[in-house]
Scaffold this motif. Structure first.
Motif, short mmCIF file in Angstrom:
data_model
loop_
_atom_site.label_atom_id
_atom_site.label_comp_id
_atom_site.label_asym_id
_atom_site.label_seq_id
_atom_site.Cartn_x
_atom_site.Cartn_y
_atom_site.Cartn_z
N UNK A 186 -13.25 -31.46 -20.86
CA UNK A 186 -12.28 -31.78 -19.81
C UNK A 186 -10.84 -31.78 -20.33
N UNK A 187 -10.67 -31.88 -21.65
CA UNK A 187 -9.34 -31.79 -22.21
C UNK A 187 -8.71 -30.41 -22.00
N UNK A 188 -9.56 -29.39 -21.75
CA UNK A 188 -9.08 -28.04 -21.50
C UNK A 188 -8.81 -27.79 -20.01
N UNK A 189 -9.24 -28.69 -19.15
CA UNK A 189 -9.18 -28.44 -17.71
C UNK A 189 -7.76 -28.19 -17.21
N UNK A 190 -6.79 -28.92 -17.75
CA UNK A 190 -5.43 -28.78 -17.24
C UNK A 190 -4.95 -27.34 -17.37
N UNK A 191 -5.18 -26.72 -18.54
CA UNK A 191 -4.72 -25.35 -18.74
C UNK A 191 -5.55 -24.35 -17.93
N UNK A 192 -6.86 -24.60 -17.83
CA UNK A 192 -7.73 -23.72 -17.03
C UNK A 192 -7.28 -23.75 -15.57
N UNK A 203 -4.37 -24.63 -14.48
CA UNK A 203 -3.04 -24.04 -14.37
C UNK A 203 -3.13 -22.52 -14.20
N UNK A 204 -4.02 -21.88 -14.97
CA UNK A 204 -4.22 -20.44 -14.78
C UNK A 204 -4.66 -20.15 -13.35
N UNK A 205 -5.53 -21.00 -12.84
CA UNK A 205 -6.02 -20.85 -11.46
C UNK A 205 -4.87 -21.05 -10.46
N UNK A 206 -3.99 -22.00 -10.74
CA UNK A 206 -2.84 -22.23 -9.85
C UNK A 206 -1.96 -20.98 -9.78
N UNK A 207 -1.68 -20.41 -10.95
CA UNK A 207 -0.85 -19.20 -10.97
C UNK A 207 -1.53 -18.08 -10.19
N UNK A 208 -2.84 -17.95 -10.34
CA UNK A 208 -3.53 -16.88 -9.61
C UNK A 208 -3.49 -17.12 -8.11
N UNK A 209 -3.68 -18.36 -7.68
CA UNK A 209 -3.63 -18.67 -6.25
C UNK A 209 -2.23 -18.43 -5.69
N UNK A 210 -1.22 -18.49 -6.57
CA UNK A 210 0.16 -18.23 -6.14
C UNK A 210 0.48 -16.74 -6.17
N UNK A 211 -0.51 -15.90 -6.49
CA UNK A 211 -0.33 -14.46 -6.44
C UNK A 211 -0.10 -13.77 -7.77
N UNK A 212 -0.21 -14.52 -8.87
CA UNK A 212 0.04 -13.94 -10.19
C UNK A 212 -1.28 -13.55 -10.87
N UNK A 213 -1.16 -12.82 -11.96
CA UNK A 213 -2.32 -12.25 -12.64
C UNK A 213 -2.59 -13.01 -13.94
N UNK A 264 3.03 -27.77 -20.82
CA UNK A 264 2.79 -28.95 -19.98
C UNK A 264 2.43 -30.12 -20.88
N UNK A 265 2.78 -31.35 -20.50
CA UNK A 265 2.43 -32.51 -21.31
C UNK A 265 0.93 -32.65 -21.46
N UNK A 266 0.49 -33.10 -22.61
CA UNK A 266 -0.93 -33.35 -22.82
C UNK A 266 -1.34 -34.54 -21.96
N UNK A 267 -2.57 -34.51 -21.46
CA UNK A 267 -3.06 -35.63 -20.65
C UNK A 267 -3.42 -36.79 -21.58
N UNK A 268 -2.94 -37.96 -21.23
CA UNK A 268 -3.26 -39.17 -22.00
C UNK A 268 -3.70 -40.27 -21.05
N UNK A 285 -4.60 -32.20 -11.88
CA UNK A 285 -5.88 -31.49 -11.86
C UNK A 285 -6.40 -31.13 -10.48
N UNK A 286 -5.83 -31.69 -9.44
CA UNK A 286 -6.32 -31.43 -8.08
C UNK A 286 -5.48 -30.36 -7.40
N UNK A 287 -6.13 -29.61 -6.50
CA UNK A 287 -5.40 -28.65 -5.67
C UNK A 287 -5.00 -29.28 -4.33
N UNK A 288 -5.22 -30.58 -4.19
CA UNK A 288 -4.79 -31.27 -2.98
C UNK A 288 -3.28 -31.15 -2.83
N UNK A 289 -2.81 -31.14 -1.60
CA UNK A 289 -1.38 -30.98 -1.34
C UNK A 289 -0.60 -32.23 -1.74
#
Length: 415
Positions: free
Chosen positions: A45-51, A53-63, A218-222, A268-272
């Motif tokens: 789960x420590x990797x989730x933030x970056x994973x 984030x990649x998904x966020x960029x893709x949902x915003x139309x990026x590759x 991005x800041x590390x999650x603590x 970590x959430x895609x909630x608005x």
């Protein structure tokens, strides 16, 4: 609120090489990468933030490009204090295959912004020492590298040339991705800032100043109490269902302290923004309902374990807290009690003796008292008879028996 502004609101921006230029660049489709070193056969789960984030960029139309460090994983990014244990090439390639499969679960590989999977073993694995020294080593000033935080922190305790060279290898990764996929952005945790800036230096030296490239961390999650994020009862929470089942994963997020949950939701959430603000209000006014924790737990469990995994986690949770545990399938019971203390006993043992042997009761006298008070149940059935016997034939699937003391204390007995 544009994309970068929302990332800032979510607490997902620490450092950026060119904030204004990046904001302008993201107005058009851009290729972004993040690297993951396969130091284990699963991410956690420590990797989730970056994973995510990649998904966020893709949902915003990026590759997005998910880069698996099949080569750099044999070295490992320098730790703050000590050298990493070196893995064999076979171990790293096996881990890389496992992680590639995991990462593929989070990204879309269809459409005009389809994700790309890469492995840096494809270019670093065939590089000779002479190539490395002549083509790249001569472009780096040692004094410049010594100023990198990851290296500077290790100078007193000592750092090997192996780990010292890691930042150059990561810079080569970005250069290769720029050449192959015109990758202009690298993202990472704040501990990767030195590696990101080294990459920008290398690309500009090789390609030229006209290369429009951006690094953003991005800041590390603590945790607010100072304890390490990503562990439960001292165990890593893995993204591999074989290592951490859906129920354990769900409970990890449900048990998030109120002081941390809003920060985790934002990151970590895609909630608005509006939905998160409402969950924050509910947490303040009715903390006992744990609405924010349940919302994040459900979203992330479905993301990692799928809809069936979430349904199973909810079913086990509901049964353990309000229903009869024996309504669950044997495998679900084992998943729900994965952390329960386990004790092996002889077939036909008296319940009194089993309670003492499993250290549920301090003595036979204590065991008798618990039984007579109705505080002990066997496989969901309360037992008050002192002559109760436990047998393998009456065990769940003739494999294990569940003892419960009070309302929440579960133990597993095997024969």
């Amino acid at each position: 609120m544009n994309f970068i502004e929302e990332l800032e609101w979510r607490g997902l921006v620490k450092d950026c090489t060119d904030r204004e230029g990046l904001e302008k660049q993201l107005q058009n489709q851009t290729t972004i990468y993040c690297g993951f070193d396969p130091t284990a056969d699963s991410l956690h789960v420590g990797h989730l933030q970056q994973i995510i984030l990649l998904r966020r960029y893709q949902k915003a139309g990026h590759k997005p490009i998910a880069l698996c460090g099949g080569f750099t994983g044999m070295i490992g990014d320098p730790r703050p204090t000590t050298e990493r244990k070196l893995l064999t090439h076979e171990e790293v390639l096996h881990n890389a295959d496992c992680i590639r499969e995991q990462l593929a679960h989070f990204l879309s590989f269809e459409g005009e912004n389809a994700a790309i999977m890469e492995n840096n073993n494809n270019w670093l694995g065939s590089m000779t020492l002479l190539d490395y020294l002549r083509d790249y080593g001569k472009l780096f000033n040692v004094s410049y590298m010594l100023q990198k935080d990851t290296i500077k922190k290790r100078l007193d305790s000592g750092i090997s040339y192996t780990e010292f060279s890691y930042t150059i290898l990561q810079a080569i990764d970005w250069l290769q991705l720029y050449k192959r996929h015109h990758c202009q952005i690298q993202i990472g945790g704040s501990d990767q800032w030195g590696n990101l800036t080294t990459g920008t230096e290398l690309i500009r030296k090789v390609i030229g100043d006209e290369a429009e490239i951006y690094g953003i961390t991005s800041p590390l999650i603590t945790r607010s109490d100072g304890s390490k994020f990503g562990k439960s009862e001292g165990k890593n929470i893995w993204l591999d269902p074989k290592r951490t089942n859906a129920y354990e994963f769900y409970q990890f997020w449900v048990n998030t302290p109120d002081s941390d949950i809003v920060d985790y939701l934002k990151r970590l959430s895609f909630a608005s923004v509006e939905e998160i603000n409402e969950l924050e209000r509910m947490t303040k006014e009715h903390p006992e309902e744990r609405a924010a924790q349940k919302a994040l737990a459900a979203e992330l469990t479905e993301l990692v374990h799928g809809k069936e995994g979430l349904e199973k986690a909810l079913r086990i949770t509901e049964t353990f807290f309000r229903g009869n545990i024996m309504d669950l399938e044997p495998q679900e019971i084992k998943e729900g009690l994965a952390d329960a203390k386990k004790t092996q006993v002889e077939d036909g043992i008296l319940l009194i003796d089993a309670l003492v042997q499993a250290e549920i009761a301090k003595s036979k006298g204590d065991a008798r008292k618990l039984i007579q008070q109705g505080s002990v149940s066997v496989n969901g059935e309360k037992k008050t008879a002192l002559d109760t016997v436990l047998t393998k034939a009456e065990a769940v699937s003739e494999e294990f028996t569940i003892l419960k003391k009070g309302k929440k204390n579960y133990y597993i007995i095997t024969f």
